[in-house]
Scaffold this active site. Structure first.
Site, PDB file in Angstrom:
ATOM      1  N   ASN A 186       0.861  -1.184   0.000  1.00  0.00           N
ATOM      2  CA  ASN A 186       0.000   0.000   0.000  1.00  0.00           C
ATOM      3  C   ASN A 186       0.897   1.234   0.000  1.00  0.00           C
ATOM      4  O   ASN A 186       1.484   1.575   1.019  1.00  0.00           O
ATOM      5  CB  ASN A 186      -0.898  -0.021   1.249  1.00  0.00           C
ATOM      6  CG  ASN A 186      -1.758   1.234   1.356  1.00  0.00           C
ATOM      7  OD1 ASN A 186      -1.870   2.005   0.406  1.00  0.00           O
ATOM      8  ND2 ASN A 186      -2.371   1.422   2.515  1.00  0.00           N
ATOM      9  N   TRP A 187       0.974   1.879  -1.164  1.00  0.00           N
ATOM     10  CA  TRP A 187       1.865   3.039  -1.284  1.00  0.00           C
ATOM     11  C   TRP A 187       1.224   4.325  -0.763  1.00  0.00           C
ATOM     12  O   TRP A 187       1.864   5.380  -0.759  1.00  0.00           O
ATOM     13  CB  TRP A 187       2.306   3.210  -2.744  1.00  0.00           C
ATOM     14  CG  TRP A 187       3.387   2.246  -3.154  1.00  0.00           C
ATOM     15  CD1 TRP A 187       4.053   1.372  -2.335  1.00  0.00           C
ATOM     16  CD2 TRP A 187       3.934   2.057  -4.470  1.00  0.00           C
ATOM     17  NE1 TRP A 187       4.984   0.654  -3.065  1.00  0.00           N
ATOM     18  CE2 TRP A 187       4.928   1.064  -4.374  1.00  0.00           C
ATOM     19  CE3 TRP A 187       3.672   2.640  -5.722  1.00  0.00           C
ATOM     20  CZ2 TRP A 187       5.666   0.637  -5.480  1.00  0.00           C
ATOM     21  CZ3 TRP A 187       4.401   2.211  -6.823  1.00  0.00           C
ATOM     22  CH2 TRP A 187       5.394   1.221  -6.697  1.00  0.00           C
ATOM     23  N   LYS A 188      -0.032   4.248  -0.366  1.00  0.00           N
ATOM     24  CA  LYS A 188      -0.731   5.430   0.181  1.00  0.00           C
ATOM     25  C   LYS A 188      -0.501   6.654  -0.703  1.00  0.00           C
ATOM     26  O   LYS A 188      -0.477   6.550  -1.916  1.00  0.00           O
ATOM     27  CB  LYS A 188      -0.282   5.672   1.624  1.00  0.00           C
ATOM     28  CG  LYS A 188      -0.346   4.425   2.485  1.00  0.00           C
ATOM     29  CD  LYS A 188      -0.221   4.724   3.948  1.00  0.00           C
ATOM     30  CE  LYS A 188      -0.149   3.432   4.725  1.00  0.00           C
ATOM     31  NZ  LYS A 188      -0.331   3.594   6.142  1.00  0.00           N
ATOM     32  N   HIS A 246      -9.769   0.840   3.984  1.00  0.00           N
ATOM     33  CA  HIS A 246      -8.547   1.050   4.771  1.00  0.00           C
ATOM     34  C   HIS A 246      -8.879   1.927   5.979  1.00  0.00           C
ATOM     35  O   HIS A 246      -9.684   2.852   5.890  1.00  0.00           O
ATOM     36  CB  HIS A 246      -7.457   1.704   3.919  1.00  0.00           C
ATOM     37  CG  HIS A 246      -6.125   1.678   4.599  1.00  0.00           C
ATOM     38  ND1 HIS A 246      -5.774   2.606   5.556  1.00  0.00           N
ATOM     39  CD2 HIS A 246      -5.093   0.810   4.513  1.00  0.00           C
ATOM     40  CE1 HIS A 246      -4.563   2.305   6.009  1.00  0.00           C
ATOM     41  NE2 HIS A 246      -4.123   1.228   5.390  1.00  0.00           N
ATOM     42  N   GLU A 273      -7.421   4.268   7.358  1.00  0.00           N
ATOM     43  CA  GLU A 273      -7.214   5.720   7.204  1.00  0.00           C
ATOM     44  C   GLU A 273      -8.432   6.359   6.542  1.00  0.00           C
ATOM     45  O   GLU A 273      -8.819   7.481   6.882  1.00  0.00           O
ATOM     46  CB  GLU A 273      -5.926   5.978   6.400  1.00  0.00           C
ATOM     47  CG  GLU A 273      -4.692   5.726   7.275  1.00  0.00           C
ATOM     48  CD  GLU A 273      -3.449   5.278   6.536  1.00  0.00           C
ATOM     49  OE1 GLU A 273      -3.391   5.422   5.300  1.00  0.00           O
ATOM     50  OE2 GLU A 273      -2.528   4.784   7.207  1.00  0.00           O
ATOM     51  N   GLU A 298      -5.916  -5.314   9.872  1.00  0.00           N
ATOM     52  CA  GLU A 298      -4.929  -4.289  10.188  1.00  0.00           C
ATOM     53  C   GLU A 298      -5.317  -3.586  11.487  1.00  0.00           C
ATOM     54  O   GLU A 298      -6.147  -2.662  11.469  1.00  0.00           O
ATOM     55  CB  GLU A 298      -4.872  -3.253   9.065  1.00  0.00           C
ATOM     56  CG  GLU A 298      -4.453  -3.826   7.734  1.00  0.00           C
ATOM     57  CD  GLU A 298      -3.816  -2.766   6.860  1.00  0.00           C
ATOM     58  OE1 GLU A 298      -2.648  -2.929   6.517  1.00  0.00           O
ATOM     59  OE2 GLU A 298      -4.474  -1.760   6.550  1.00  0.00           O
ATOM     60  N   GLY A 300       1.791   1.923  10.789  1.00  0.00           N
ATOM     61  CA  GLY A 300       2.713   3.049  10.720  1.00  0.00           C
ATOM     62  C   GLY A 300       3.304   3.439  12.067  1.00  0.00           C
ATOM     63  O   GLY A 300       3.886   4.511  12.208  1.00  0.00           O
ATOM     64  N   SER A 307       2.930  -2.531  10.338  1.00  0.00           N
ATOM     65  CA  SER A 307       4.375  -2.531  10.604  1.00  0.00           C
ATOM     66  C   SER A 307       5.085  -3.817  10.172  1.00  0.00           C
ATOM     67  O   SER A 307       6.020  -4.273  10.840  1.00  0.00           O
ATOM     68  CB  SER A 307       4.639  -2.214  12.078  1.00  0.00           C
ATOM     69  OG  SER A 307       4.147  -0.911  12.376  1.00  0.00           O
ATOM     70  N   GLY A 331       2.643  -1.218   4.338  1.00  0.00           N
ATOM     71  CA  GLY A 331       2.651   0.208   4.021  1.00  0.00           C
ATOM     72  C   GLY A 331       4.076   0.711   3.880  1.00  0.00           C
ATOM     73  O   GLY A 331       4.730   0.538   2.845  1.00  0.00           O
ATOM     74  N   GLY A 332       4.601   1.308   4.939  1.00  0.00           N
ATOM     75  CA  GLY A 332       5.905   1.965   4.918  1.00  0.00           C
ATOM     76  C   GLY A 332       7.024   1.181   4.241  1.00  0.00           C
ATOM     77  O   GLY A 332       7.731   1.709   3.372  1.00  0.00           O
TER      78      GLY A 332
HETATM   79  C1  PEP Z   1      -1.086   0.049   5.904  1.00  0.00           C
HETATM   80  O1  PEP Z   1      -1.283   1.246   5.895  1.00  0.00           O
HETATM   81  O2  PEP Z   1      -1.833  -0.675   5.252  1.00  0.00           O
HETATM   82  C2  PEP Z   1       0.030  -0.462   6.694  1.00  0.00           C
HETATM   83  C3  PEP Z   1      -0.014  -1.706   7.064  1.00  0.00           C
HETATM   84  O3  PEP Z   1       1.048   0.410   7.010  1.00  0.00           O
HETATM   85  P1  PEP Z   1       2.450   0.070   7.735  1.00  0.00           P
HETATM   86  O4  PEP Z   1       2.986  -1.192   7.111  1.00  0.00           O
HETATM   87  O5  PEP Z   1       3.319   1.244   7.469  1.00  0.00           O
HETATM   88  O6  PEP Z   1       2.149  -0.127   9.180  1.00  0.00           O
END
Ligand code: PEP
Length: 250
Positions: free
Chosen positions: A8-10, A96, A98, A169, A175, A214, A235-236
């Site tokens: 997920n590049w957001k 998601h 967010e 999640e 994050g 994470s 994500g990150g």
């Molecule tokens: C996400 O936003 O879907 C996610 C899992 O982020 P991160 O891996 O950065 O926690």
């Protein structure tokens, strides 16, 4: 079923950056293991660039991070299933945390999106998960039940594991660098499995459940080995091709 490694590049990456990262990824993964599948959820403006960077390599797909559940019309700022497909997408992310938190998307609305995406031939990853407050107040099961019952209510009963996956999640692990522990992941995934089996008596046990929060190269292997973990949503760590390649190959 293959394990799905979803990135997920957001709201990150220009077109040039997306194309370069996708191209770098496939160079670093010359042979995708048979039991793996990769989907990159890129920002709208970088979808076509991501597709170009992946160069049609088998097992690597591109997806949108959202869609609006209508063919077309007066929905300023939104994107349709047809537009995502026009950019080369085969997948879409819905619900998601967010978007649920920042844009106040309800579980019912997320469900409408899932149904619409499936009807229009997009493969769906539907995200669920509790906040820290909900967890601390013993509401894990109630939250997952609400998100899944409303989110899957009108999904066709014969949906397949190729078409629909669930990403668990925990909001407190996204994050934050705080990964959920094995016991927490096992508990939540078992609950989700139980709810999926109730909703889809035939294929509920086959639908993929991804863990997100994470995930990084150092913890992927351990997470993927847990019961009922059929992939990860990253994500990150997915923004960097080297890290993402290590996750894909974990
Ligand atoms: C996400 O936003 O879907 C996610 C899992 O982020 P991160 O891996 O950065 O926690």
């Amino acid at each position: 079923m293959k394990k799905l490694i979803a990135a997920n590049w957001k709201m990150h990456k220009t077109q040039a950056e997306a194309q370069a990262t996708a191209a770098d990824l496939i160079t670093r993964v010359p042979n995708l293991p048979d039991d793996r599948e990769v989907a990159i959820f890129a920002p709208y403006t970088a979808l076509a660039a991501c597709v170009a960077g992946l160069g049609g390599r088998e097992g690597f797909a591109t997806g949108g991070q959202n869609l609006y559940p209508a063919e077309q019309g007066a929905f300023t700022g939104e994107i349709s299933a047809a537009m995502l497909k026009d950019c080369g997408c085969s997948h879409v992310l819905v619900g998601h945390s967010e978007r649920r938190a920042l844009l106040r998307e309800s579980s019912a609305f997320v469900g409408e999106k899932a149904v619409f995406a499936l009807k229009n031939g997009l493969k769906v990853v539907l995200c669920v998960g509790e906040t820290l407050e909900e967890r601390e107040n013993g509401k894990l099961e109630a939250v997952l039940r609400e998100q899944l019952e409303k989110g899957l209510q009108d999904v066709p009963n014969n949906v397949t594991a190729d078409e629909l996956g669930i990403a668990y999640e925990p909001v407190w692990a996204i994050g934050t660098g705080k990964v959920a522990g094995p016991a927490e992941i096992l508990e939540a995934h078992a609950l989700i499995r139980k709810l999926l089996a109730l909703r889809f008596p035939i294929q509920g046990n086959a639908l993929r459940i991804l863990y997100g929060g994470s995930v990084k190269p150092e913890n992927t292997k351990q997470i993927l080995a847990l019961d009922n973990v059929d992939g990860v949503l990253v994500g990150g760590a997915s923004l960097d091709a080297e890290m993402l390649s290590k996750i894909v190959l974990s």
